[in-house]
Write a protein that holds these residues in place. Sequence first.
Motif, PDB file in Angstrom:
ATOM      1  N   LYS A 165      -7.135  -4.895  12.446  1.00 18.11           N
ATOM      2  CA  LYS A 165      -8.337  -4.551  13.197  1.00 18.11           C
ATOM      3  C   LYS A 165      -9.328  -3.749  12.366  1.00 18.11           C
ATOM      4  O   LYS A 165     -10.533  -3.769  12.633  1.00 18.11           O
ATOM      5  CB  LYS A 165      -7.958  -3.757  14.450  1.00 18.11           C
ATOM      6  N   LEU A 166      -8.816  -3.038  11.382  1.00 14.77           N
ATOM      7  CA  LEU A 166      -9.690  -2.252  10.503  1.00 14.77           C
ATOM      8  C   LEU A 166     -10.225  -3.073   9.336  1.00 14.77           C
ATOM      9  O   LEU A 166     -10.929  -2.553   8.470  1.00 14.77           O
ATOM     10  CB  LEU A 166      -8.935  -1.032   9.957  1.00 14.77           C
ATOM     11  N   GLY A 167      -9.884  -4.381   9.319  1.00 11.50           N
ATOM     12  CA  GLY A 167     -10.381  -5.248   8.244  1.00 11.50           C
ATOM     13  C   GLY A 167      -9.594  -5.104   6.962  1.00 11.50           C
ATOM     14  O   GLY A 167     -10.135  -5.374   5.875  1.00 11.50           O
ATOM     15  N   THR A 168      -8.333  -4.709   7.056  1.00 17.09           N
ATOM     16  CA  THR A 168      -7.515  -4.508   5.857  1.00 17.09           C
ATOM     17  C   THR A 168      -6.242  -5.348   5.924  1.00 17.09           C
ATOM     18  O   THR A 168      -5.837  -5.808   6.988  1.00 17.09           O
ATOM     19  CB  THR A 168      -7.109  -3.027   5.709  1.00 17.09           C
ATOM     20  N   ARG A 169      -5.632  -5.526   4.768  1.00 19.83           N
ATOM     21  CA  ARG A 169      -4.366  -6.255   4.689  1.00 19.83           C
ATOM     22  C   ARG A 169      -3.470  -5.568   3.663  1.00 19.83           C
ATOM     23  O   ARG A 169      -3.913  -5.266   2.542  1.00 19.83           O
ATOM     24  CB  ARG A 169      -4.617  -7.708   4.271  1.00 19.83           C
ATOM     25  N   ILE A 170      -2.219  -5.286   4.058  1.00 17.86           N
ATOM     26  CA  ILE A 170      -1.271  -4.664   3.137  1.00 17.86           C
ATOM     27  C   ILE A 170      -0.739  -5.734   2.192  1.00 17.86           C
ATOM     28  O   ILE A 170      -0.057  -6.672   2.621  1.00 17.86           O
ATOM     29  CB  ILE A 170      -0.113  -3.982   3.902  1.00 17.86           C
ATOM     30  N   VAL A 171      -1.072  -5.599   0.907  1.00 19.55           N
ATOM     31  CA  VAL A 171      -0.701  -6.627  -0.079  1.00 19.55           C
ATOM     32  C   VAL A 171       0.541  -6.239  -0.871  1.00 19.55           C
ATOM     33  O   VAL A 171       1.081  -7.072  -1.617  1.00 19.55           O
ATOM     34  CB  VAL A 171      -1.870  -6.897  -1.048  1.00 19.55           C
ATOM     35  N   GLY A 172       1.009  -4.999  -0.744  1.00 18.05           N
ATOM     36  CA  GLY A 172       2.185  -4.599  -1.512  1.00 18.05           C
ATOM     37  C   GLY A 172       2.686  -3.222  -1.120  1.00 18.05           C
ATOM     38  O   GLY A 172       1.952  -2.419  -0.534  1.00 18.05           O
ATOM     39  N   GLU A 173       3.947  -2.962  -1.458  1.00 14.99           N
ATOM     40  CA  GLU A 173       4.578  -1.666  -1.204  1.00 14.99           C
ATOM     41  C   GLU A 173       5.317  -1.234  -2.473  1.00 14.99           C
ATOM     42  O   GLU A 173       5.854  -2.066  -3.204  1.00 14.99           O
ATOM     43  CB  GLU A 173       5.587  -1.759  -0.049  1.00 14.99           C
ATOM     44  N   ALA A 174       5.332   0.069  -2.700  1.00 15.10           N
ATOM     45  CA  ALA A 174       6.032   0.604  -3.881  1.00 15.10           C
ATOM     46  C   ALA A 174       6.847   1.818  -3.475  1.00 15.10           C
ATOM     47  O   ALA A 174       6.419   2.631  -2.660  1.00 15.10           O
ATOM     48  CB  ALA A 174       5.031   0.985  -4.974  1.00 15.10           C
ATOM     49  N   SER A 175       8.042   1.943  -4.072  1.00 12.56           N
ATOM     50  CA  SER A 175       8.922   3.065  -3.743  1.00 12.56           C
ATOM     51  C   SER A 175       8.954   4.138  -4.837  1.00 12.56           C
ATOM     52  O   SER A 175       9.636   5.148  -4.688  1.00 12.56           O
ATOM     53  CB  SER A 175      10.351   2.559  -3.508  1.00 12.56           C
ATOM     54  N   ASP A 176       8.250   3.902  -5.934  1.00 13.18           N
ATOM     55  CA  ASP A 176       8.123   4.935  -6.973  1.00 13.18           C
ATOM     56  C   ASP A 176       6.873   4.655  -7.801  1.00 13.18           C
ATOM     57  O   ASP A 176       6.196   3.640  -7.619  1.00 13.18           O
ATOM     58  CB  ASP A 176       9.375   5.006  -7.867  1.00 13.18           C
ATOM     59  N   GLY A 177       6.585   5.572  -8.763  1.00  8.45           N
ATOM     60  CA  GLY A 177       5.363   5.452  -9.547  1.00  8.45           C
ATOM     61  C   GLY A 177       5.346   4.237 -10.452  1.00  8.45           C
ATOM     62  O   GLY A 177       4.302   3.611 -10.668  1.00  8.45           O
ATOM     63  N   ILE A 178       6.514   3.875 -11.009  1.00  7.22           N
ATOM     64  CA  ILE A 178       6.581   2.718 -11.910  1.00  7.22           C
ATOM     65  C   ILE A 178       6.267   1.432 -11.148  1.00  7.22           C
ATOM     66  O   ILE A 178       5.487   0.585 -11.602  1.00  7.22           O
ATOM     67  CB  ILE A 178       7.982   2.639 -12.559  1.00  7.22           C
ATOM     68  N   GLU A 179       6.859   1.317  -9.978  1.00  6.32           N
ATOM     69  CA  GLU A 179       6.616   0.122  -9.160  1.00  6.32           C
ATOM     70  C   GLU A 179       5.164   0.072  -8.690  1.00  6.32           C
ATOM     71  O   GLU A 179       4.555  -1.001  -8.617  1.00  6.32           O
ATOM     72  CB  GLU A 179       7.568   0.126  -7.964  1.00  6.32           C
ATOM     73  N   LEU A 180       4.580   1.243  -8.415  1.00  2.57           N
ATOM     74  CA  LEU A 180       3.180   1.286  -7.984  1.00  2.57           C
ATOM     75  C   LEU A 180       2.256   0.778  -9.085  1.00  2.57           C
ATOM     76  O   LEU A 180       1.318   0.018  -8.822  1.00  2.57           O
ATOM     77  CB  LEU A 180       2.802   2.708  -7.571  1.00  2.57           C
ATOM     78  N   LYS A 181       2.535   1.187 -10.326  1.00  2.57           N
ATOM     79  CA  LYS A 181       1.715   0.700 -11.438  1.00  2.57           C
ATOM     80  C   LYS A 181       1.794  -0.816 -11.555  1.00  2.57           C
ATOM     81  O   LYS A 181       0.776  -1.499 -11.794  1.00  2.57           O
ATOM     82  CB  LYS A 181       2.179   1.350 -12.749  1.00  2.57           C
ATOM     83  N   GLN A 182       2.991  -1.362 -11.401  1.00  4.33           N
ATOM     84  CA  GLN A 182       3.160  -2.812 -11.472  1.00  4.33           C
ATOM     85  C   GLN A 182       2.396  -3.512 -10.346  1.00  4.33           C
ATOM     86  O   GLN A 182       1.756  -4.549 -10.560  1.00  4.33           O
ATOM     87  CB  GLN A 182       4.652  -3.159 -11.402  1.00  4.33           C
ATOM     88  N   GLN A 183       2.468  -2.935  -9.142  1.00  9.49           N
ATOM     89  CA  GLN A 183       1.782  -3.519  -7.987  1.00  9.49           C
ATOM     90  C   GLN A 183       0.263  -3.487  -8.161  1.00  9.49           C
ATOM     91  O   GLN A 183      -0.443  -4.407  -7.740  1.00  9.49           O
ATOM     92  CB  GLN A 183       2.176  -2.752  -6.714  1.00  9.49           C
TER      93      GLN A 183
END
Length: 533
Positions: free
Chosen positions: A27-45
Amino acid sequence: MKTIRVLLADDEPVILRGLKKLISWEKLGTRIVGEASDGIELKQQIEEHNPDLIISDISMPGYTGIDIIREIHEAGRSVKVIFISAYQEFTYARQALQYGALDYLVKPVNKNQLEQVVSKAVSLIRQETEGERNKEKLNHYEQRNHRLTIEEMLDKLTDGNKGTADTLLDMGIIALSRYVSICLVETDEASGQPSRWEERERKLIDFALSNIIKETVEQRENSYMFRKGERFCILLQHEDSKEPERLAEDLHGKINDFLKLKVSIGVGNTVDGMDDADDSYRNALKALQCKYFAGLNRVIPYRKKEFENESLIVTPLYEIQSALSIALKSQNREQIAQESIRLFQKIRIMADGNRNQAVSTVYNTIIQLEQELIHFGVEAAPSVQDSSPILERMTSLSTFQEVEEEFRMILCKLSEQIGSRMGSKELKQLSQVKAYIDEHYPENITLESMAGMMFMNSYYFSSFFKKHTGQNFKNYVTEVRMNHALRLLLQSDMMVYEIADSVGYNNARHFSDMFKKKFGKLPQEYKQSLKSQ
């Protein structure tokens, strides 16, 4: 209408699940494209999904949120970041993080807060056209490269590279100011001690500290902040010679108030131009290195050494130590206090900023006092005799003032031991005799003169002295003189005949014979034997 791509990151799975369910993202015009459980995974995402918005815990394994936002901005990405954290104790973190992040939410996050900040992010992202994004990216690269070049040049300048002043002039950095000064800022953690901060907390503190310094410095024209190792450096171009100290005091107050952080700031001397900035830097470093003696968590301006008590410069250390020993033996509290002050003033002069030398001189003084008091008839208590813990404890103390306090506590213990040893009338009399000998040993002290001073006949005084010391009076006086003679021989450049006269011998040959009888060698032979070891 473009759908805003969102990345969620948190090292707690329950938080991630909660964020996804807390609001209606579509409804806010957004879409969750990925999730990360730590900083390394966040960088990859980030590399994989190229998100428009990141909602991330600020403290995660691998890389912290601070690391991530720095890389985002260094890469010139036009992505919004919202931080979530439970670290409420850093009250300034939220304000500091807003320099690079859109907002900062404290756990637990409620629905209204999250909807408001996501709506704000979506609105901002939609307002940015592709052309504006490209322009921002170009400006970011230009500013970053310009800033890095300035910092690199200032780093070289303070290392003594004079040629960089011309480069800074071409870049428009050098102003027509009367003075140039360098200030250095560092946190007050005990040297040699394990850090009390975990790595992720350290990075957060470093980020907040960098921002508050930069904010304060940029309020003044022609002033710049840059890094040299772990320290923050500030270059000031100014007209008023007192301006660096004023800025340092202002900055110190802000860091204490907002970050609740203890720091020391060394203020270098004012110089006439950029070519001499390295001189101001070296002296700012000297000022900072004096915090062990000056005290922690304060502004320390560089000062050329000036001694109010010039006589202390030429007064030998052993004379002050001897005077303190006499004061202890005579239980003269006022004199003990005065000689303690003189002792530490002398040690500060001798140490000249050297922490290890200062501590070792204090420690050696304690050992010497202990030995003299044992000779005086007072056995040191276990806490004084157990030398290793004392040295370790003094070495671990953060400031020289704490070392002084430790030394005075030991003096009190020694004084109490002397007081208990001198409980009887006869022991008080013996204390008076020994204190008199220690102070007047260069004079013509005889058994008869001392007996008269104590209102005793010579025979009774001789028996009295031997009863309490185990020595006859003449041998005791000789031993006191020889011990002082040995100290003069090893700690001064006096000739043998001068030493003989200083300890009460008119005949240098007789003195040398007595010295050999006591120490096994003639004075010069004894001195040479130590040099050859």
